[in-house]
Scaffold this motif. Structure first.
Motif, PDB file in Angstrom:
ATOM      1  N   HIS A  23       0.850  -1.159  -0.006  1.00 35.82           N
ATOM      2  CA  HIS A  23      -0.042  -0.130  -0.082  1.00 35.82           C
ATOM      3  C   HIS A  23       1.006   1.219  -0.001  1.00 35.82           C
ATOM      4  N   HIS A  24       0.642   2.252  -0.967  1.00 32.53           N
ATOM      5  CA  HIS A  24       1.508   3.125  -1.313  1.00 32.53           C
ATOM      6  C   HIS A  24       0.812   4.431  -1.262  1.00 32.53           C
ATOM      7  N   PRO A  25       1.413   5.522  -1.064  1.00 31.73           N
ATOM      8  CA  PRO A  25       0.827   6.863  -0.899  1.00 31.73           C
ATOM      9  C   PRO A  25       0.001   7.409  -2.148  1.00 31.73           C
ATOM     10  N   GLY A  26       0.556   6.798  -3.204  1.00 33.42           N
ATOM     11  CA  GLY A  26       0.028   7.327  -4.633  1.00 33.42           C
ATOM     12  C   GLY A  26       0.516   8.438  -5.079  1.00 33.42           C
ATOM     13  N   GLU A  27       0.521   8.693  -6.450  1.00 34.95           N
ATOM     14  CA  GLU A  27       1.260   9.735  -7.090  1.00 34.95           C
ATOM     15  C   GLU A  27       0.763  10.977  -6.568  1.00 34.95           C
ATOM     16  N   PRO A  28      -0.460  11.660  -6.524  1.00 35.25           N
ATOM     17  CA  PRO A  28      -0.676  12.739  -6.060  1.00 35.25           C
ATOM     18  C   PRO A  28       0.116  13.126  -4.637  1.00 35.25           C
ATOM     19  N   LEU A  29       0.091  12.499  -3.623  1.00 33.32           N
ATOM     20  CA  LEU A  29       0.782  12.832  -2.661  1.00 33.32           C
ATOM     21  C   LEU A  29       2.368  12.825  -2.846  1.00 33.32           C
ATOM     22  N   LEU A  30       2.726  11.811  -3.694  1.00 32.42           N
ATOM     23  CA  LEU A  30       4.423  11.849  -4.009  1.00 32.42           C
ATOM     24  C   LEU A  30       4.744  13.219  -4.785  1.00 32.42           C
ATOM     25  N   LEU A  31       3.870  13.432  -5.551  1.00 34.88           N
ATOM     26  CA  LEU A  31       4.153  14.660  -6.454  1.00 34.88           C
ATOM     27  C   LEU A  31       3.881  15.938  -5.259  1.00 34.88           C
ATOM     28  N   ASP A  32       2.991  15.994  -4.462  1.00 36.80           N
ATOM     29  CA  ASP A  32       3.176  17.282  -3.625  1.00 36.80           C
ATOM     30  C   ASP A  32       4.413  17.102  -2.810  1.00 36.80           C
ATOM     31  N   TYR A  33       4.979  15.866  -2.249  1.00 39.78           N
ATOM     32  CA  TYR A  33       6.021  15.847  -1.692  1.00 39.78           C
ATOM     33  C   TYR A  33       7.192  16.210  -2.626  1.00 39.78           C
ATOM     34  N   ALA A  34       7.446  15.820  -3.752  1.00 40.23           N
ATOM     35  CA  ALA A  34       8.784  15.938  -4.568  1.00 40.23           C
ATOM     36  C   ALA A  34       8.750  17.463  -4.873  1.00 40.23           C
ATOM     37  N   GLY A  35       7.512  18.339  -4.861  1.00 36.91           N
ATOM     38  CA  GLY A  35       7.453  19.768  -5.261  1.00 36.91           C
ATOM     39  C   GLY A  35       7.623  20.615  -4.120  1.00 36.91           C
ATOM     40  N   GLY A  36       7.664  19.761  -2.895  1.00 34.60           N
ATOM     41  CA  GLY A  36       7.591  20.601  -1.728  1.00 34.60           C
ATOM     42  C   GLY A  36       6.585  21.248  -1.203  1.00 34.60           C
ATOM     43  N   ALA A  37       5.422  20.904  -1.839  1.00 40.38           N
ATOM     44  CA  ALA A  37       4.122  21.595  -1.358  1.00 40.38           C
ATOM     45  C   ALA A  37       3.319  20.752   0.018  1.00 40.38           C
ATOM     46  N   LEU A  38       4.154  19.642   0.247  1.00 38.39           N
ATOM     47  CA  LEU A  38       3.163  18.787   1.599  1.00 38.39           C
ATOM     48  C   LEU A  38       3.768  19.254   2.652  1.00 38.39           C
ATOM     49  N   GLY A  39       3.031  19.440   3.711  1.00 38.28           N
ATOM     50  CA  GLY A  39       3.201  19.845   5.087  1.00 38.28           C
ATOM     51  C   GLY A  39       4.109  18.898   5.873  1.00 38.28           C
ATOM     52  N   GLU A  40       4.712  19.485   6.884  1.00 37.96           N
ATOM     53  CA  GLU A  40       5.756  18.717   7.455  1.00 37.96           C
ATOM     54  C   GLU A  40       5.431  17.309   8.133  1.00 37.96           C
ATOM     55  N   GLY A  41       4.369  17.051   8.668  1.00 34.68           N
ATOM     56  CA  GLY A  41       3.783  15.871   9.380  1.00 34.68           C
ATOM     57  C   GLY A  41       3.753  15.062   8.080  1.00 34.68           C
ATOM     58  N   ALA A  42       2.746  15.363   7.107  1.00 33.68           N
ATOM     59  CA  ALA A  42       2.355  14.238   6.041  1.00 33.68           C
ATOM     60  C   ALA A  42       3.957  13.837   5.164  1.00 33.68           C
ATOM     61  N   SER A  43       4.834  15.183   5.043  1.00 32.50           N
ATOM     62  CA  SER A  43       5.978  14.757   4.548  1.00 32.50           C
ATOM     63  C   SER A  43       6.861  13.744   5.327  1.00 32.50           C
ATOM     64  N   LEU A  44       6.901  13.891   6.573  1.00 33.21           N
ATOM     65  CA  LEU A  44       7.539  12.824   7.618  1.00 33.21           C
ATOM     66  C   LEU A  44       6.882  11.487   7.219  1.00 33.21           C
ATOM     67  N   ALA A  45       5.779  11.288   7.047  1.00 36.15           N
ATOM     68  CA  ALA A  45       5.139   9.794   6.945  1.00 36.15           C
ATOM     69  C   ALA A  45       5.505   9.515   5.447  1.00 36.15           C
ATOM     70  N   ILE A  46       5.479  10.611   4.335  1.00 41.55           N
ATOM     71  CA  ILE A  46       5.856  10.039   2.908  1.00 41.55           C
ATOM     72  C   ILE A  46       7.433   9.647   2.898  1.00 41.55           C
ATOM     73  N   ALA A  47       8.303  10.357   3.764  1.00 38.11           N
ATOM     74  CA  ALA A  47       9.718  10.127   3.483  1.00 38.11           C
ATOM     75  C   ALA A  47       9.786   8.807   4.198  1.00 38.11           C
ATOM     76  N   THR A  48       9.185   8.638   5.408  1.00 35.98           N
ATOM     77  CA  THR A  48       9.563   7.460   6.096  1.00 35.98           C
ATOM     78  C   THR A  48       9.205   6.032   5.179  1.00 35.98           C
ATOM     79  N   HIS A  49       8.088   6.287   4.539  1.00 36.02           N
ATOM     80  CA  HIS A  49       7.616   5.293   3.671  1.00 36.02           C
ATOM     81  C   HIS A  49       8.525   5.136   2.422  1.00 36.02           C
ATOM     82  N   LEU A  50       9.144   6.225   1.993  1.00 39.54           N
ATOM     83  CA  LEU A  50      10.118   6.239   1.003  1.00 39.54           C
ATOM     84  C   LEU A  50      11.510   5.445   1.559  1.00 39.54           C
ATOM     85  N   ALA A  51      11.661   5.247   2.701  1.00 40.51           N
ATOM     86  CA  ALA A  51      12.918   4.597   3.192  1.00 40.51           C
ATOM     87  C   ALA A  51      12.698   3.116   3.071  1.00 40.51           C
ATOM     88  N   LEU A  52      11.448   2.770   3.204  1.00 40.99           N
ATOM     89  CA  LEU A  52      10.967   1.391   3.023  1.00 40.99           C
ATOM     90  C   LEU A  52      10.409   0.849   1.860  1.00 40.99           C
TER      91      LEU A  52
END
Ligand SMILES: [Zn+2]
Lengths: 248, 252
Positions: A23-52
């Protein structure tokens, strides 16, 4: 301190999940993260998923490559005169330091945290560590209780999101709740299930208020990172989890 | 509740009560940036860009090739390598000429006024100088590498937060599967293809893609502000990303 414990052994399982996340975050959240538009809390969850999750890491690298290409084709904005000279003078004042290549346990000063916790979550938890009876068992974090079978640690993040490390005892079901925005649940150890899916370590559940169902912790319990961000909306997602986990 | 990320002007918000103090973050977060949460993105071989660069300065390459100021045929990757390996100031000056005005434009689009954008562009270029040693053209193009530094520096400086980033040296990180080297493009090839693909995007996709990168707004906010339904925003962005990715994956 909480008396809630996860069954013996859940924290000392091998560092990497045995299978890639399902189960993955999906492209919209990944793009929000890659572009720098995601808030810190959601970015923490996305980045920690990326590590895995090598697959999502790959997708984010492609999105960053698109960001590089967009940067290159931006219309240049004229600079104030003398900018290069001012910067060249600063190069002498601040000589480059060699990049650090230390293991994260040394970088974060957190050898006491269990080895399976990846960065960047690891570093955030290290800041909250206040000592405890044991090492490698998360007991030194500032746990709070909110209901039987559930304990959590608040992780300070900017932007209004609520970011928590949650620990659920096996079989704990969570009450229903309505919410505004999205909720992310990244499983770190153990797992949880709802009527449709099972979420195991590395999996991230993305929920909103479109669907209602009742997640239940798997028998071995569940350790997860949960983020509720009222600013982000999703459509067609699989349901919400976190508010039931944390607003009780 | 209004969130500071929607107002990317200078320091609109306040730090969370429990957030660690970050004194002097706008100019002097050296200790934190040296932690390498951006540079870490460029340390290990990656899936996307595995082939060696044309212009890497292998032993035996002409040592004078990077000393002239801004020869137009010199790739940004070669210039960045010259900075990283030899602290080549002429190469850095060329990179500055190429990227600083675009970084300023990037930061202005994201809401900084001209003075703040100029200042922050300088800080980004200073990080480029300090971290050039960690640049690896097998992993990212120069523009991509600089983009990630600028994105993170802006977030760190304006939102008073440390952007959460993976650490590729983290033992808990699940490593990439072994990549089929034949399918990999050089960073320079990939850049060229991406630019071509960007040029070929339908306008309604290109507009939304630029908003995603340059307006500091998640999908949902873009939908609210443009009046385009969220599902349409998502599908257009997905089509755009699919097209860009296809340009990276397809041979020829
Ligand atoms: Zn994933």
């Amino acid at each position: 301190m909480s008396t809630l414990t996860l069954p013996h052994g859940i924290l000392s399982m091998p560092p990497h999940p045995s299978a890639p996340p399902a189960h993955h975050p999906g492209e919209p959240l990944l793009l929000d993260y890659a572009g720098g538009a995601l808030g810190e809390g959601a970015s923490l969850a996305i980045a920690t998923h990326l590590a895995l999750c090598p697959a999502c890491r790959h997708t984010v690298r492609e999105m960053e490559a698109a960001g590089g290409a967009l940067l290159e084709e931006l219309e240049p904005e004229p600079l104030e005169p003398g900018g290069l000279e001012r910067l060249l003078a600063r190069l002498d004042e601040a000589p480059a330091e060699p990049p650090r290549r230390l293991p994260p346990s040394i970088q974060t000063g957190a050898p006491f945290l269990p080895p399976f916790l990846p960065e960047p979550l690891r570093g955030r938890l290290a800041r909250l560590w206040r000592g405890g009876p044991g090492e490698g068992d998360l007991s030194g974090l500032p746990w709070r209780r909110s209901m039987p079978g559930l304990a959590y640690v608040n992780i300070p993040t900017n932007g209004g999101a609520r970011t928590r490390l949650l620990r659920l005892q096996g079989g704990s079901a969570l009450p229903e709740h309505t919410h505004h925005g999205i909720e992310l649940a990244l499983v770190l150890r153990g797992g949880f299930s709802d009527e449709f899916h099972q979420f195991l370590p590395g999996d991230i559940g993305v929920g909103d208020d479109a669907v209602t169902h009742r997640p239940v912790a798997d028998p071995e319990g569940c350790l997860c990172l949960s983020v509720a961000d009222g600013e982000i909306r999703m459509t067609g997602s699989i349901g919400r989890f976190l508010n039931r986990f944390i607003r009780v | 509740m209004q969130h500071s990320r929607l107002h990317p002007g200078p320091l609109p918000g306040r730090p969370s009560p429990g957030a660690p103090a970050r004194p002097g973050h706008a100019h002097a977060d050296h200790a934190h940036t040296q932690r390498g949460h951006c540079a870490a993105l460029a340390r290990r071989p990656r899936l996307l860009f595995n082939a060696p660069m044309r212009n890497t300065d292998q032993p035996g390459a002409a040592p004078s090739s990077f000393t002239a100021a801004a020869p137009s045929e010199e790739s940004a990757e070669a210039l960045l390598l010259a900075v990283g390996r030899r602290q080549d100031r002429a190469a850095f000056a060329s990179l500055f000429a190429q990227f600083a005005p675009r970084l300023k434009a990037y930061l202005r689009r994201l809401g900084s006024d001209a003075g703040a954008a100029e200042e922050l562009a300088q800080e980004v270029m200073l990080l480029v100088w300090r971290r050039a040693e960690t640049f690896d053209p097998a992993q990212a193009s120069a523009a991509t590498w600089i983009f990630t530094i600028a994105r993170n520096k802006r977030i760190d400086a304006l939102r008073r937060e440390q952007r959460p980033e993976i650490d590729l040296d983290d033992p808990a990180l699940v490593p990439d599967p072994v990549e089929d080297a034949e399918s990999a493009l050089s960073a320079a090839q990939a850049s060229g293809r991406l630019r071509d693909a960007l040029g070929g995007l339908p306008p309604e996709q290109a507009v939304l893609l630029r908003m995603a990168y340059f307006e500091d707004k998640p999908h949902s906010t873009i939908a609210t502000e443009t009046g385009i339904p969220l599902g349409t925003v998502k599908s257009r962005l997905r089509l755009a990303m699919d097209r860009l990715r296809k340009s990276l994956r397809d041979a020829g």
